[in-house]
Design an enzyme around this catalytic site. Sequence first.
Site, PDB file in Angstrom:
ATOM      1  N   LYS A  13      -4.491  27.624 -27.922  1.00  0.00           N
ATOM      2  CA  LYS A  13      -3.599  26.475 -28.180  1.00  0.00           C
ATOM      3  C   LYS A  13      -3.245  25.752 -26.879  1.00  0.00           C
ATOM      4  O   LYS A  13      -3.346  24.538 -26.797  1.00  0.00           O
ATOM      5  CB  LYS A  13      -2.308  26.934 -28.886  1.00  0.00           C
ATOM      6  N   ARG A  88       7.682  28.601 -35.172  1.00  0.00           N
ATOM      7  CA  ARG A  88       7.048  29.916 -35.293  1.00  0.00           C
ATOM      8  C   ARG A  88       7.610  30.701 -36.461  1.00  0.00           C
ATOM      9  O   ARG A  88       7.208  31.851 -36.673  1.00  0.00           O
ATOM     10  CB  ARG A  88       7.264  30.710 -34.018  1.00  0.00           C
ATOM     11  N   ARG A 127      -6.716  36.925 -19.803  1.00  0.00           N
ATOM     12  CA  ARG A 127      -6.001  35.672 -19.456  1.00  0.00           C
ATOM     13  C   ARG A 127      -5.277  35.808 -18.120  1.00  0.00           C
ATOM     14  O   ARG A 127      -4.618  36.804 -17.864  1.00  0.00           O
ATOM     15  CB  ARG A 127      -4.999  35.311 -20.549  1.00  0.00           C
ATOM     16  N   ARG A 158       0.226  37.702 -17.409  1.00  0.00           N
ATOM     17  CA  ARG A 158       1.503  37.674 -18.115  1.00  0.00           C
ATOM     18  C   ARG A 158       1.909  39.083 -18.545  1.00  0.00           C
ATOM     19  O   ARG A 158       1.071  39.848 -19.004  1.00  0.00           O
ATOM     20  CB  ARG A 158       1.395  36.767 -19.357  1.00  0.00           C
ATOM     21  N   ARG A 169       2.587  41.174 -30.817  1.00  0.00           N
ATOM     22  CA  ARG A 169       2.654  39.707 -30.986  1.00  0.00           C
ATOM     23  C   ARG A 169       1.774  39.259 -32.157  1.00  0.00           C
ATOM     24  O   ARG A 169       2.123  38.339 -32.892  1.00  0.00           O
ATOM     25  CB  ARG A 169       2.241  39.003 -29.697  1.00  0.00           C
TER      26      ARG A 169
HETATM   27  P1  ADP Z   1      -2.828  30.414 -26.638  1.00  0.00           P
HETATM   28  O1  ADP Z   1      -2.079  29.261 -26.000  1.00  0.00           O
HETATM   29  O2  ADP Z   1      -3.240  30.119 -28.063  1.00  0.00           O
HETATM   30  O3  ADP Z   1      -2.115  31.723 -26.528  1.00  0.00           O
HETATM   31  P2  ADP Z   1      -4.634  30.069 -24.362  1.00  0.00           P
HETATM   32  O4  ADP Z   1      -4.935  28.619 -24.389  1.00  0.00           O
HETATM   33  O5  ADP Z   1      -3.675  30.574 -23.338  1.00  0.00           O
HETATM   34  O6  ADP Z   1      -4.197  30.589 -25.838  1.00  0.00           O
HETATM   35  O7  ADP Z   1      -6.034  30.835 -24.211  1.00  0.00           O
HETATM   36  C1  ADP Z   1      -6.094  32.271 -24.170  1.00  0.00           C
HETATM   37  C2  ADP Z   1      -7.234  32.703 -23.261  1.00  0.00           C
HETATM   38  O8  ADP Z   1      -8.470  32.355 -23.870  1.00  0.00           O
HETATM   39  C3  ADP Z   1      -7.249  32.070 -21.867  1.00  0.00           C
HETATM   40  O9  ADP Z   1      -7.663  33.050 -20.951  1.00  0.00           O
HETATM   41  C4  ADP Z   1      -8.279  30.937 -21.990  1.00  0.00           C
HETATM   42  O10 ADP Z   1      -8.901  30.667 -20.753  1.00  0.00           O
HETATM   43  C5  ADP Z   1      -9.251  31.529 -23.008  1.00  0.00           C
HETATM   44  N1  ADP Z   1      -9.899  30.534 -23.863  1.00  0.00           N
HETATM   45  C6  ADP Z   1      -9.309  29.474 -24.480  1.00  0.00           C
HETATM   46  N2  ADP Z   1     -10.214  28.768 -25.197  1.00  0.00           N
HETATM   47  C7  ADP Z   1     -11.404  29.418 -25.037  1.00  0.00           C
HETATM   48  C8  ADP Z   1     -12.731  29.182 -25.516  1.00  0.00           C
HETATM   49  N3  ADP Z   1     -13.026  28.148 -26.317  1.00  0.00           N
HETATM   50  N4  ADP Z   1     -13.702  30.043 -25.138  1.00  0.00           N
HETATM   51  C9  ADP Z   1     -13.421  31.097 -24.329  1.00  0.00           C
HETATM   52  N5  ADP Z   1     -12.205  31.363 -23.847  1.00  0.00           N
HETATM   53  C10 ADP Z   1     -11.198  30.540 -24.182  1.00  0.00           C
HETATM   54  P1  AMP Z   2       3.441  31.579 -25.940  1.00  0.00           P
HETATM   55  O1  AMP Z   2       3.381  31.042 -24.548  1.00  0.00           O
HETATM   56  O2  AMP Z   2       3.406  30.511 -26.991  1.00  0.00           O
HETATM   57  O3  AMP Z   2       2.439  32.690 -26.167  1.00  0.00           O
HETATM   58  O4  AMP Z   2       4.891  32.244 -26.088  1.00  0.00           O
HETATM   59  C1  AMP Z   2       5.270  33.343 -25.279  1.00  0.00           C
HETATM   60  C2  AMP Z   2       6.549  33.972 -25.812  1.00  0.00           C
HETATM   61  O5  AMP Z   2       7.631  33.020 -25.735  1.00  0.00           O
HETATM   62  C3  AMP Z   2       6.517  34.406 -27.269  1.00  0.00           C
HETATM   63  O6  AMP Z   2       5.933  35.681 -27.478  1.00  0.00           O
HETATM   64  C4  AMP Z   2       8.032  34.419 -27.601  1.00  0.00           C
HETATM   65  O7  AMP Z   2       8.670  35.549 -27.047  1.00  0.00           O
HETATM   66  C5  AMP Z   2       8.506  33.178 -26.842  1.00  0.00           C
HETATM   67  N1  AMP Z   2       8.422  31.961 -27.689  1.00  0.00           N
HETATM   68  C6  AMP Z   2       7.643  30.866 -27.481  1.00  0.00           C
HETATM   69  N2  AMP Z   2       7.840  29.954 -28.466  1.00  0.00           N
HETATM   70  C7  AMP Z   2       8.767  30.493 -29.308  1.00  0.00           C
HETATM   71  C8  AMP Z   2       9.383  30.062 -30.516  1.00  0.00           C
HETATM   72  N3  AMP Z   2       9.076  28.873 -31.079  1.00  0.00           N
HETATM   73  N4  AMP Z   2      10.290  30.887 -31.098  1.00  0.00           N
HETATM   74  C9  AMP Z   2      10.618  32.060 -30.555  1.00  0.00           C
HETATM   75  N5  AMP Z   2      10.069  32.538 -29.428  1.00  0.00           N
HETATM   76  C10 AMP Z   2       9.142  31.774 -28.797  1.00  0.00           C
END
Ligand code: ADP
Ligand code: AMP
Length: 215
Positions: A13, A88, A127, A158, A169
């Site tokens: 995302k 969420r 990541r 992270r 999660r």
């Molecule tokens: P989210 O925001 O949904 O938690 P991220 O955008 O942080 O996910 O992506 C999670 C991990 O997957 C990161 O390490 C990113 O570089 C990798 N990633 C994202 N899109 C792709 C893709 N299309 N192919 C391979 N790896 C990806």
């Molecule tokens: P994310 O970066 O979207 O993976 O979010 C990381 C963490 O932030 C989540 O696991 C939650 O602990 C918190 N968080 C982010 N967005 C929300 C939300 N809309 N409601 C509650 N907690 C959130």
Amino acid sequence: MRIVLIGPPGAGKGTQARFIASKLRIPSMSTGDIFRSHVGRGTSLGRDAKRFMDAGELVPDEITIDMLRERLAERDATNGFLLDGFPRNAAQAQILDEMLAEAGTGLNVVLELTAAEAEIVRRLSGRRQCRAHGHVTHTDLLRDADLCNLCGSRLYQRDDDREEVVRHRLEIYRAQTYPLVGHYTQRNLLVTVRAEGPFDEVTDRAMAALRVLDE
Ligand code: ADP
Ligand code: AMP
């Protein structure tokens, strides 16, 4: 365009939000990024949120909703936005509707990103993020193990990307967030895009899905 991006942790995302928001020239807002910024600056909101984030729990609604309300009130949000990570749960979805209705608007589309669980686990365990700009990358893509490909600054993992927290999660996503997919389907707002494959192909699929809806 007022867009919500929804999908399990690791679906991509945040990665896609940057590309899509820049193509559509709207701000992308991630509640997770805002929380991490508070944690990094050591604010009281950050201290309150951190223990929930580190445990893979949702931060309580009263904290999250107030923070989002403030972000949506900023000037750059008036002509559209892409929300990553909010809502969420059902209560957050309802409040978002109410906030937008008060402003005389509503959501245009909810874009769901999907990926197989094995791919999600692979992505989250590799990541990495830089402290300087919050750039997100993956260990498989790095030229240098510790440094961001984009800006050269140091990377970190992270706390909530540890395996046991990731599992929790994903459970929280299934129990609390995934039901919103049904909710937005019923309201005819949902489009689903498979988020596997090269980054730019996922962006192309997402843009095509958004265009169809816009017509
Ligand atoms: P989210 O925001 O949904 O938690 P991220 O955008 O942080 O996910 O992506 C999670 C991990 O997957 C990161 O390490 C990113 O570089 C990798 N990633 C994202 N899109 C792709 C893709 N299309 N192919 C391979 N790896 C990806
Ligand atoms: P994310 O970066 O979207 O993976 O979010 C990381 C963490 O932030 C989540 O696991 C939650 O602990 C918190 N968080 C982010 N967005 C929300 C939300 N809309 N409601 C509650 N907690 C959130």
